[in-house]
Design a protein around this motif. Structure first.
Motif, PDB file in Angstrom:
ATOM      1  N   TRP A 192       0.836  -1.188   0.000  1.00  0.00           N
ATOM      2  CA  TRP A 192       0.000   0.000   0.000  1.00  0.00           C
ATOM      3  C   TRP A 192       0.877   1.246   0.000  1.00  0.00           C
ATOM      4  O   TRP A 192       1.961   1.268   0.585  1.00  0.00           O
ATOM      5  CB  TRP A 192      -0.892   0.025   1.243  1.00  0.00           C
ATOM      6  CG  TRP A 192      -2.065  -0.878   1.150  1.00  0.00           C
ATOM      7  CD1 TRP A 192      -2.165  -2.155   1.640  1.00  0.00           C
ATOM      8  CD2 TRP A 192      -3.310  -0.599   0.508  1.00  0.00           C
ATOM      9  NE1 TRP A 192      -3.391  -2.685   1.339  1.00  0.00           N
ATOM     10  CE2 TRP A 192      -4.122  -1.748   0.656  1.00  0.00           C
ATOM     11  CE3 TRP A 192      -3.816   0.512  -0.172  1.00  0.00           C
ATOM     12  CZ2 TRP A 192      -5.415  -1.815   0.148  1.00  0.00           C
ATOM     13  CZ3 TRP A 192      -5.107   0.448  -0.674  1.00  0.00           C
ATOM     14  CH2 TRP A 192      -5.899  -0.705  -0.521  1.00  0.00           C
ATOM     15  N   ARG A 193       0.358   2.263  -0.680  1.00  0.00           N
ATOM     16  CA  ARG A 193       1.012   3.561  -0.683  1.00  0.00           C
ATOM     17  C   ARG A 193      -0.046   4.646  -0.471  1.00  0.00           C
ATOM     18  O   ARG A 193      -1.240   4.422  -0.714  1.00  0.00           O
ATOM     19  CB  ARG A 193       1.748   3.822  -2.004  1.00  0.00           C
ATOM     20  CG  ARG A 193       2.925   2.886  -2.243  1.00  0.00           C
ATOM     21  CD  ARG A 193       3.634   3.215  -3.537  1.00  0.00           C
ATOM     22  NE  ARG A 193       4.182   4.572  -3.536  1.00  0.00           N
ATOM     23  CZ  ARG A 193       5.332   4.902  -2.945  1.00  0.00           C
ATOM     24  NH1 ARG A 193       6.032   3.991  -2.310  1.00  0.00           N
ATOM     25  NH2 ARG A 193       5.775   6.142  -3.007  1.00  0.00           N
ATOM     26  N   ALA A 194       0.391   5.793  -0.019  1.00  0.00           N
ATOM     27  CA  ALA A 194      -0.522   6.931   0.149  1.00  0.00           C
ATOM     28  C   ALA A 194       0.269   8.199  -0.102  1.00  0.00           C
ATOM     29  O   ALA A 194       1.502   8.213  -0.079  1.00  0.00           O
ATOM     30  CB  ALA A 194      -1.133   6.940   1.549  1.00  0.00           C
ATOM     31  N   GLY A 195      -0.449   9.264  -0.353  1.00  0.00           N
ATOM     32  CA  GLY A 195       0.212  10.543  -0.575  1.00  0.00           C
ATOM     33  C   GLY A 195      -0.735  11.684  -0.297  1.00  0.00           C
ATOM     34  O   GLY A 195      -1.955  11.496  -0.200  1.00  0.00           O
ATOM     35  N   GLY A 196      -0.181  12.860  -0.156  1.00  0.00           N
ATOM     36  CA  GLY A 196      -1.023  14.013   0.107  1.00  0.00           C
ATOM     37  C   GLY A 196      -0.291  15.317  -0.081  1.00  0.00           C
ATOM     38  O   GLY A 196       0.947  15.366  -0.135  1.00  0.00           O
ATOM     39  N   MET A 197      -1.088  16.367  -0.202  1.00  0.00           N
ATOM     40  CA  MET A 197      -0.545  17.712  -0.358  1.00  0.00           C
ATOM     41  C   MET A 197      -1.513  18.703   0.277  1.00  0.00           C
ATOM     42  O   MET A 197      -2.735  18.577   0.131  1.00  0.00           O
ATOM     43  CB  MET A 197      -0.359  18.047  -1.845  1.00  0.00           C
ATOM     44  CG  MET A 197       0.165  19.446  -2.112  1.00  0.00           C
ATOM     45  SD  MET A 197       0.249  19.809  -3.907  1.00  0.00           S
ATOM     46  CE  MET A 197       1.406  18.550  -4.440  1.00  0.00           C
ATOM     47  N   VAL A 198      -0.968  19.650   1.011  1.00  0.00           N
ATOM     48  CA  VAL A 198      -1.735  20.753   1.558  1.00  0.00           C
ATOM     49  C   VAL A 198      -1.166  22.044   0.989  1.00  0.00           C
ATOM     50  O   VAL A 198       0.042  22.290   1.090  1.00  0.00           O
ATOM     51  CB  VAL A 198      -1.670  20.789   3.096  1.00  0.00           C
ATOM     52  CG1 VAL A 198      -2.323  22.050   3.637  1.00  0.00           C
ATOM     53  CG2 VAL A 198      -2.360  19.570   3.686  1.00  0.00           C
ATOM     54  N   VAL A 199      -2.023  22.849   0.366  1.00  0.00           N
ATOM     55  CA  VAL A 199      -1.616  24.133  -0.209  1.00  0.00           C
ATOM     56  C   VAL A 199      -2.422  25.228   0.482  1.00  0.00           C
ATOM     57  O   VAL A 199      -3.654  25.158   0.527  1.00  0.00           O
ATOM     58  CB  VAL A 199      -1.870  24.168  -1.733  1.00  0.00           C
ATOM     59  CG1 VAL A 199      -1.413  25.504  -2.317  1.00  0.00           C
ATOM     60  CG2 VAL A 199      -1.164  23.010  -2.423  1.00  0.00           C
ATOM     61  N   GLN A 200      -1.722  26.245   1.017  1.00  0.00           N
ATOM     62  CA  GLN A 200      -2.403  27.316   1.744  1.00  0.00           C
ATOM     63  C   GLN A 200      -2.006  28.679   1.193  1.00  0.00           C
ATOM     64  O   GLN A 200      -0.844  28.919   0.845  1.00  0.00           O
ATOM     65  CB  GLN A 200      -2.065  27.244   3.231  1.00  0.00           C
ATOM     66  CG  GLN A 200      -2.570  25.974   3.891  1.00  0.00           C
ATOM     67  CD  GLN A 200      -2.370  25.979   5.388  1.00  0.00           C
ATOM     68  OE1 GLN A 200      -1.282  26.279   5.882  1.00  0.00           O
ATOM     69  NE2 GLN A 200      -3.411  25.654   6.133  1.00  0.00           N
ATOM     70  N   PHE A 201      -2.997  29.566   1.138  1.00  0.00           N
ATOM     71  CA  PHE A 201      -2.814  30.908   0.617  1.00  0.00           C
ATOM     72  C   PHE A 201      -2.466  31.848   1.766  1.00  0.00           C
ATOM     73  O   PHE A 201      -3.271  32.082   2.665  1.00  0.00           O
ATOM     74  CB  PHE A 201      -4.114  31.352  -0.068  1.00  0.00           C
ATOM     75  CG  PHE A 201      -4.029  32.682  -0.770  1.00  0.00           C
ATOM     76  CD1 PHE A 201      -2.959  32.991  -1.603  1.00  0.00           C
ATOM     77  CD2 PHE A 201      -5.038  33.621  -0.622  1.00  0.00           C
ATOM     78  CE1 PHE A 201      -2.897  34.207  -2.265  1.00  0.00           C
ATOM     79  CE2 PHE A 201      -4.986  34.835  -1.274  1.00  0.00           C
ATOM     80  CZ  PHE A 201      -3.913  35.135  -2.104  1.00  0.00           C
ATOM     81  N   LEU A 202      -1.242  32.387   1.744  1.00  0.00           N
ATOM     82  CA  LEU A 202      -0.752  33.226   2.839  1.00  0.00           C
ATOM     83  C   LEU A 202      -0.085  34.489   2.306  1.00  0.00           C
ATOM     84  O   LEU A 202       1.129  34.684   2.418  1.00  0.00           O
ATOM     85  CB  LEU A 202       0.232  32.434   3.708  1.00  0.00           C
ATOM     86  CG  LEU A 202      -0.368  31.245   4.463  1.00  0.00           C
ATOM     87  CD1 LEU A 202       0.728  30.336   5.004  1.00  0.00           C
ATOM     88  CD2 LEU A 202      -1.250  31.744   5.593  1.00  0.00           C
ATOM     89  N   PRO A 203      -0.859  35.392   1.718  1.00  0.00           N
ATOM     90  CA  PRO A 203      -0.290  36.645   1.202  1.00  0.00           C
ATOM     91  C   PRO A 203       0.077  37.585   2.343  1.00  0.00           C
ATOM     92  O   PRO A 203      -0.404  37.446   3.471  1.00  0.00           O
ATOM     93  CB  PRO A 203      -1.432  37.218   0.363  1.00  0.00           C
ATOM     94  CG  PRO A 203      -2.668  36.712   1.034  1.00  0.00           C
ATOM     95  CD  PRO A 203      -2.320  35.328   1.521  1.00  0.00           C
ATOM     96  N   GLU A 204       0.932  38.565   2.038  1.00  0.00           N
ATOM     97  CA  GLU A 204       1.329  39.540   3.060  1.00  0.00           C
ATOM     98  C   GLU A 204       0.156  40.410   3.479  1.00  0.00           C
ATOM     99  O   GLU A 204       0.054  40.816   4.634  1.00  0.00           O
ATOM    100  CB  GLU A 204       2.469  40.416   2.532  1.00  0.00           C
ATOM    101  CG  GLU A 204       3.783  39.660   2.365  1.00  0.00           C
ATOM    102  CD  GLU A 204       4.907  40.587   1.957  1.00  0.00           C
ATOM    103  OE1 GLU A 204       4.680  41.819   1.929  1.00  0.00           O
ATOM    104  OE2 GLU A 204       6.013  40.097   1.677  1.00  0.00           O
TER     105      GLU A 204
END
Length: 329
Positions: A192-204
């Motif tokens: 078994w394999r798994a994967g993931g990604m979290v992308v967050q918007f953090l402008p100044e």
């Protein structure tokens, strides 16, 4: 040259290592991971049916993505409680790098769901809640955030959590894969394999993070209109193109995937953080729990002259004598 050879020669992260990244051109930060031996070992202990294994492996991927962002010694617990065939999932991350996971399911309900083709995540989970608990230790108050599971996948519910609790625009991608191939000696193998990604918007500028209000349910006639920031829209569009096969491909690698997605905007990766299959159970901890039981409760746990306790996470078994707790047979 194999991918594993490239890892050794170039310092690529490889499996079971979370890679933080930043895309300055889009004002986004994130974390990505591919899980191999870690998730395979956790699932192998329980021999879960494939639909259950897929859900638990995604929960583990989500937990390591979030847990490795903790800035303190403590624990992150991610769990679901719901009315579907898979009624309970739990994965926890103990800083700095320990991960474990466990699932409960109704075999009869699961068999029926599979027979009827109801095997999508929301169909297996049903309605309930997804809870995120942060435990900073015995002297600190626990923090818990809860979002509803009502026809959503784990990644959709996690994104709602970030939006409601953290006020951060977030896109979550999770995937799992069951592979049947051959090892270096040509012998068949299953993993078994798994994967993931979290992308967050953090402008100044914080005002750029504003999003449309979530709909309040029946009777909500408030305006939902609000123009989304162009760079965040682009980041979401790029993240949406990531396929499950890319997040679980043993020969692709996180750095290559991030470059493929964001190279035109300038992606920067940081030192990878390893994660390990590590249960936090111990004989000392279990003895301490048993010491708090009454004599009647201790007596009810005795079988064949001993007390046997099995960890639901790692399946380790611990044996105790009733006399240790002042109970005579």
């Amino acid at each position: 040259m194999t991918y594993q050879d490239q890892i050794a020669q170039t310092g690529l992260a490889g499996d079971d290592r979370v890679v933080p990244f930043q895309v300055e051109g889009l004002d986004v930060r994130g974390r990505a991971v591919t899980l191999g031996p870690l998730v395979d070992a956790i699932l192998a202990r329980h021999n879960y049916p494939a639909p259950v294994a897929r859900l638990l492996s995604e929960a583990i991927a989500l937990t390591v993505l979030l847990g490795t962002s903790l800035k303190f010694e403590g624990k992150l617990i991610v769990q679901t409680q719901s009315d579907g065939p898979v009624n309970f999932l739990v994965a926890d991350f103990t800083a700095p790098d320990g991960v474990r996971g466990y699932a409960r399911f109704d075999q009869e309900a699961l068999d029926q769901a599979v027979a009827e083709g109801r095997i999508q995540p929301h169909e297996l989970l049903g309605k309930g809640v997804l809870a995120f608990t942060i435990d900073q230790g015995p002297d600190m108050r626990r923090y818990q955030g809860i979002v509803a599971l009502d026809g959503e996948t784990l990644e959709e519910a996690a994104a709602v959590y970030f939006r409601q609790s953290e006020q951060i625009p977030t896109r979550v991608k999770l995937a799992s894969a069951e592979l049947f191939d051959r090892d270096a000696e040509g012998k068949p193998r299953h993993r078994w394999r798994a994967g993931g990604m979290v992308v967050q918007f953090l402008p100044e500028a914080p005002e750029r993070m504003r999003q449309p209000d979530l709909h309040g349910g029946d009777g909500d006639t408030g305006s939902q209109a609000h123009e989304e920031d162009d760079t965040w829209a682009e980041a979401q569009m790029l993240a949406a193109t990531v396929g499950a096969e890319e997040l679980t491909d043993p020969d692709l690698g996180v750095e290559r995937l991030l470059y493929r997605l964001f190279h035109e905007r300038g992606v920067r990766v940081y030192d990878a953080q390893p994660v390990h299959d590590r249960c936090s159970c111990s004989e000392e901890k279990i003895r301490s729990v048993l010491a708090g039981f009454t004599a009647e409760e201790i007596t009810s746990t005795i079988e064949n002259g001993e007390i046997r306790v099995a960890c639901e996470f790692c399946s380790s078994a611990y044996l105790f004598k009733p006399e240790e707790f002042g109970v005579s047979q």
